[in-house]
Design a protein around this motif. Structure first.
Motif, PDB file in Angstrom:
ATOM      1  N   GLU A   1       0.835  -1.199   0.000  1.00  0.00           N
ATOM      2  CA  GLU A   1       0.000   0.000   0.000  1.00  0.00           C
ATOM      3  C   GLU A   1       0.875   1.258   0.000  1.00  0.00           C
ATOM      4  O   GLU A   1       0.609   2.213  -0.744  1.00  0.00           O
TER       5      GLU A   1
ATOM      6  N   GLN B   1       4.314   5.702  -5.419  1.00  0.00           N
ATOM      7  CA  GLN B   1       4.289   5.816  -6.878  1.00  0.00           C
ATOM      8  C   GLN B   1       3.394   6.971  -7.312  1.00  0.00           C
ATOM      9  O   GLN B   1       3.741   7.717  -8.224  1.00  0.00           O
ATOM     10  N   LYS B   2       2.259   7.126  -6.653  1.00  0.00           N
ATOM     11  CA  LYS B   2       1.361   8.241  -6.972  1.00  0.00           C
ATOM     12  C   LYS B   2       2.029   9.574  -6.660  1.00  0.00           C
ATOM     13  O   LYS B   2       1.898  10.536  -7.420  1.00  0.00           O
ATOM     14  N   GLN B   3       2.750   9.640  -5.538  1.00  0.00           N
ATOM     15  CA  GLN B   3       3.454  10.860  -5.167  1.00  0.00           C
ATOM     16  C   GLN B   3       4.497  11.214  -6.226  1.00  0.00           C
ATOM     17  O   GLN B   3       4.606  12.376  -6.631  1.00  0.00           O
TER      18      GLN B   3
ATOM     19  N   ALA C   1       7.321  10.642  -1.044  1.00  0.00           N
ATOM     20  CA  ALA C   1       7.476   9.315  -1.635  1.00  0.00           C
ATOM     21  C   ALA C   1       8.647   8.577  -0.982  1.00  0.00           C
ATOM     22  O   ALA C   1       8.533   7.389  -0.668  1.00  0.00           O
TER      23      ALA C   1
ATOM     24  N   HIS D   1       6.580  16.163  -4.513  1.00  0.00           N
ATOM     25  CA  HIS D   1       6.161  15.048  -3.673  1.00  0.00           C
ATOM     26  C   HIS D   1       7.254  13.982  -3.512  1.00  0.00           C
ATOM     27  O   HIS D   1       7.009  12.943  -2.916  1.00  0.00           O
TER      28      HIS D   1
ATOM     29  N   GLU E   1       2.433   1.789  -3.424  1.00  0.00           N
ATOM     30  CA  GLU E   1       1.452   2.379  -4.347  1.00  0.00           C
ATOM     31  C   GLU E   1       1.277   3.872  -4.092  1.00  0.00           C
ATOM     32  O   GLU E   1       1.220   4.662  -5.032  1.00  0.00           O
ATOM     33  N   GLN E   2       1.202   4.257  -2.827  1.00  0.00           N
ATOM     34  CA  GLN E   2       1.067   5.678  -2.486  1.00  0.00           C
ATOM     35  C   GLN E   2       2.291   6.456  -2.958  1.00  0.00           C
ATOM     36  O   GLN E   2       2.164   7.566  -3.492  1.00  0.00           O
TER      37      GLN E   2
ATOM     38  N   SER F   1       4.599  10.310  -9.355  1.00  0.00           N
ATOM     39  CA  SER F   1       4.004  10.670 -10.640  1.00  0.00           C
ATOM     40  C   SER F   1       3.480  12.099 -10.619  1.00  0.00           C
ATOM     41  O   SER F   1       3.271  12.695 -11.661  1.00  0.00           O
ATOM     42  N   ALA F   2       3.308  12.664  -9.416  1.00  0.00           N
ATOM     43  CA  ALA F   2       2.876  14.057  -9.290  1.00  0.00           C
ATOM     44  C   ALA F   2       4.067  15.011  -9.343  1.00  0.00           C
ATOM     45  O   ALA F   2       3.915  16.198  -9.127  1.00  0.00           O
ATOM     46  N   GLN F   3       5.253  14.473  -9.588  1.00  0.00           N
ATOM     47  CA  GLN F   3       6.507  15.198  -9.799  1.00  0.00           C
ATOM     48  C   GLN F   3       7.208  15.597  -8.507  1.00  0.00           C
ATOM     49  O   GLN F   3       6.869  15.148  -7.435  1.00  0.00           O
TER      50      GLN F   3
END
Length: 167
Positions: free
Chosen positions: A84, A90-92, A103, A99, A87-88, A94-96
């Motif tokens: 989990e 990775q989202k951070q 991450a 973040h 995954e969080q 991808s927001a550049q």
């Protein structure tokens, strides 16, 4: 009636690669025996394999709640929490860049929960590389190589970061 018949049907479904049907059978077994920790644990594994992480964590937590001293259930839940966090993170990422620090924190936490999470090491290496901290990126992916010496992607990333350190 107990849930053993449903559990057997769930395993038959898994052998037939029908994970959705297996989930249905595990849920029926739990309906028969809601306090059977092993059933929740088995369902959790199937949810995890089906990339339904929220449901996997829910049932892993229930299994551990029912049998608090079970180390297998505890470890399984830790591994799910690590996934989990990955995954969080990775989202951070991808927001550049704004973040990247968050991450990195999440990935380090994931590695603490599951020190064998190769994916967490690789993404953490990417996060360090994103900050142009190639030394730490290299060290991080080399830890992945140490854990899994034949992991080609980890070896490729290590070579890339080593090359970038020389520039």
């Amino acid at each position: 009636m107990n849930g053993e018949t449903q559990i057997q049907k769930a395993y038959e479904s898994i052998l037939g690669h029908d994970f959705e049907k297996a989930i249905e059978w595990f849920e029926k077994a739990i309906a028969e025996e809601p306090n059977n920790a092993a059933y929740h644990y088995k369902l959790s594994i199937t949810f995890a394999r089906s990339n339904k992480l929220f449901k996997a964590i829910e049932h892993a937590s229930k299994a551990l709640e029912l049998v608090k001293d079970n180390e297998v259930y505890r470890y399984h839940l830790q591994v799910l929490h690590a996934r989990e966090l990955v995954e969080q993170a990775q989202k951070q990422l991808s927001a550049q860049s704004e973040h990247a620090e968050r991450a990195i924190f999440l990935l380090k936490e994931a590695i603490t929960l599951d020190p064998l999470a190769i994916e967490a090491y690789l993404i953490l290496g990417e996060a360090f590389a994103f900050r142009k901290d190639y030394g730490r990126a290299y060290q991080t992916v080399m830890e992945a190589v140490r854990l899994e010496p034949h992991h080609e992607i980890a070896k490729q990333h290590a070579a890339l970061y080593q090359q970038k350190m020389k520039l």
